[in-house]
Design a protein around this motif. Structure first.
Motif, short mmCIF file in Angstrom:
data_model
loop_
_atom_site.label_atom_id
_atom_site.label_comp_id
_atom_site.label_asym_id
_atom_site.label_seq_id
_atom_site.Cartn_x
_atom_site.Cartn_y
_atom_site.Cartn_z
N GLY A 35 47.13 36.50 43.60
CA GLY A 35 48.71 35.94 43.05
C GLY A 35 50.03 36.92 42.73
N SER A 37 54.36 37.74 40.86
CA SER A 37 55.26 37.45 40.99
C SER A 37 55.76 38.82 39.80
CB SER A 37 54.90 36.35 40.84
OG SER A 37 56.90 35.82 40.40
N ASP A 150 50.34 34.82 50.53
CA ASP A 150 52.37 34.63 50.15
C ASP A 150 53.52 35.26 50.77
OD1 ASP A 150 53.79 34.33 47.77
OD2 ASP A 150 52.71 35.22 46.13
N ASP A 152 54.58 36.89 49.03
CA ASP A 152 55.36 37.87 48.81
C ASP A 152 54.11 39.42 49.61
OD1 ASP A 152 57.75 37.55 47.77
OD2 ASP A 152 56.96 36.91 45.92
N SER A 173 55.08 24.56 50.70
CA SER A 173 54.95 24.52 49.02
C SER A 173 54.21 24.64 48.25
CB SER A 173 56.89 24.40 48.11
OG SER A 173 57.63 24.32 49.16
N SER A 366 54.95 27.92 40.56
CA SER A 366 54.35 27.61 41.90
C SER A 366 55.57 28.19 42.76
CB SER A 366 55.88 26.32 42.14
OG SER A 366 55.29 25.09 41.49
N ILE A 367 54.95 28.43 44.05
CA ILE A 367 55.59 28.94 45.45
C ILE A 367 56.33 28.38 46.26
CG2 ILE A 367 54.66 30.65 47.13
CD1 ILE A 367 51.97 31.32 45.92
N ASP A 368 57.63 28.69 46.76
CA ASP A 368 58.56 28.68 47.24
C ASP A 368 58.02 27.87 48.85
OD1 ASP A 368 59.24 29.71 47.81
OD2 ASP A 368 61.16 29.88 46.88
N ASP A 370 54.78 29.29 51.43
CA ASP A 370 53.09 29.76 51.26
C ASP A 370 52.74 30.43 53.48
OD1 ASP A 370 50.86 30.64 50.82
OD2 ASP A 370 50.26 28.28 50.42
#
Length: 405
Positions: A35, A37, A150, A152, A173, A366-368, A370
């Motif tokens: 992951g 960010s 993810d 991103d 999410s 968190s990942i809003d 997925d």
């Protein structure tokens, strides 16, 4: 099995062999972020078992990509499993309006943890791994294949949606709450928490959640797995609990349920790339939390070294107070995770879940969105009642299998 492209790139894709491939598979895993960010990356350590994320499923396989030559090297890997899950529901006939909807099942495959060493990316290794895994899926009768990534992760999305024929399907999410080491979270006195036996939990899930998308037909195997730490039912404090049968016959206006899965025993995570200032600020919150726990300062856990967590699955509930009851269950799970030495508690739900407001989480962790992508593998279907599942509208709920986390 060597494809023409594999010969050209001098890479062969074969089944994982624990005795000789463990070190190479671990090296690939540790070279890849799971992951990302901004400048922060998350790395995973599978605690010596690269198959741990799929081996609890009914049928599973792990493939590795290995260079050809005198000095062989593992440069990629992929895991997959096949199971029977719910893909829709059949409404009762008008003459039986009081009857419950019936779940429609399909055989589906899940891709978990595709990894390619950074030096071998953009060379077709990932594509070969996916294609051979899909061949195995088809040989085991899978009608669909799906995977999660993810939003991103542009490389993963490009591979699956651009070259492998997958389409974006669902966008749940991933919600993560830190575990406050200095204090327990209080449970509201307006609710009671019942610890269900695996048998009662199975009955409740099959009666109330079996029509939820991705619900596994072998839910009993999950609930009886040693990694499943229990199923908990939250009820209004005024409700008189006798047994599950009486609850199902006449439930209260509101209730909530969830189960807890021990991912800490399977793998550890570690956050890297964080500035020294942020590390110091996080350390300060932990010191204050331990020193004055009665202030209930929201301390930031030490996620800058390997840490584990618990995953909440099978979340469900009904009624106007289901969100507040879900919050009680999440606090209970937090306290269990604290006692178990965890750094986080996580779960995954759709944004339109009615009890979503009751799930505490930190936005930074968190990942809003997925992305879950899906592909139709079979031309003929054993049950055409749902049509092509890949074209169906999003449901209000999904069941996230903890074995695939």
């Amino acid at each position: 099995m060597i494809t023409e492209q594999a010969r050209k790139m001098q890479v062969i894709v074969r089944e994982y062999e624990a005795e000789k491939d463990l070190a190479g598979a671990e090296a690939v895993e540790l070279s890849c972020e799971v992951g990302q960010s901004g400048a922060v990356s998350i790395f995973t350590d599978l605690l010596g078992d690269p198959t741990c994320r799929v081996r609890h499923s009914p049928a599973f396989l792990m493939l590795v990509a290995e260079t050809v030559g005198p000095k062989k090297e593992i440069v990629g890997l992929i895991r997959g499993c096949v199971k029977t899950i719910t893909c829709g529901k059949r409404a009762p006939r008008p003459a039986a309006a009081a009857a419950a909807a019936v779940a429609i099942y399909t055989k589906a495959a899940c891709i978990v943890g595709l990894r390619v060493s950074p030096r071998y990316r953009r060379m077709g290794v990932g594509l070969q791994l996916v294609q051979q895994m899909e061949d195995w899926f088809r040989s085991h009768g899978a009608e669909y294949a799906y995977m999660a990534t993810d939003k991103d992760n542009e490389a993963s999305l490009s591979l699956f949606t651009g070259r492998c024929g997958y389409t974006k399907f669902r966008t749940p999410s991933l919600l993560v709450q830190p575990v406050f080491a200095g204090h327990r979270l209080p449970l509201r006195r307006t609710a009671i928490v019942i610890h269900l036996s695996p048998a009662d939990a199975e009955t409740l899930y099959r009666r109330r959640l079996s029509t939820v998308e991705f619900f596994p037909r072998d839910i009993d195997s999950i609930l009886r797995n040693p990694l499943s730490l229990g199923t908990f039912l939250a009820l209004p404090s005024g409700y008189s609990w006798a047994n599950l049968d009486s609850f199902l016959a006449k439930p209260p206006d509101s209730w909530a349920v969830l189960s807890i899965w021990d991912t800490k025993s399977l793998f550890r995570l570690e956050v890297r790339g964080v500035s020294l200032l942020r590390r110091v600020l996080a350390w300060t919150t932990r010191v204050l939390d331990r020193s004055v726990p009665w202030l209930r300062i929201p301390s930031f856990p030490n996620i800058f070294r390997p840490f584990g967590g618990y995953f909440l699955y099978g979340l469900g509930g009904e009624g106007p107070s289901s969100a507040s009851l879900m919050r009680v269950l999440c606090s209970h799970a937090h306290n269990m995770a604290r006692a178990g030495g965890c750094g986080i508690v996580a779960t995954e739900v759709t944004a339109c879940e009615p009890f979503m407001p009751g799930i505490p989480y930190w936005q930074r962790l968190s990942i809003d969105k997925d992305f879950w992508c899906i592909k139709r593998l079979a031309e003929d279907y054993s049950d055409g009642a749902v049509g092509d599942w890949t074209r169906s509208a999003p449901a209000s709920s999904i069941f996230v299998d903890p074995r695939e986390v």
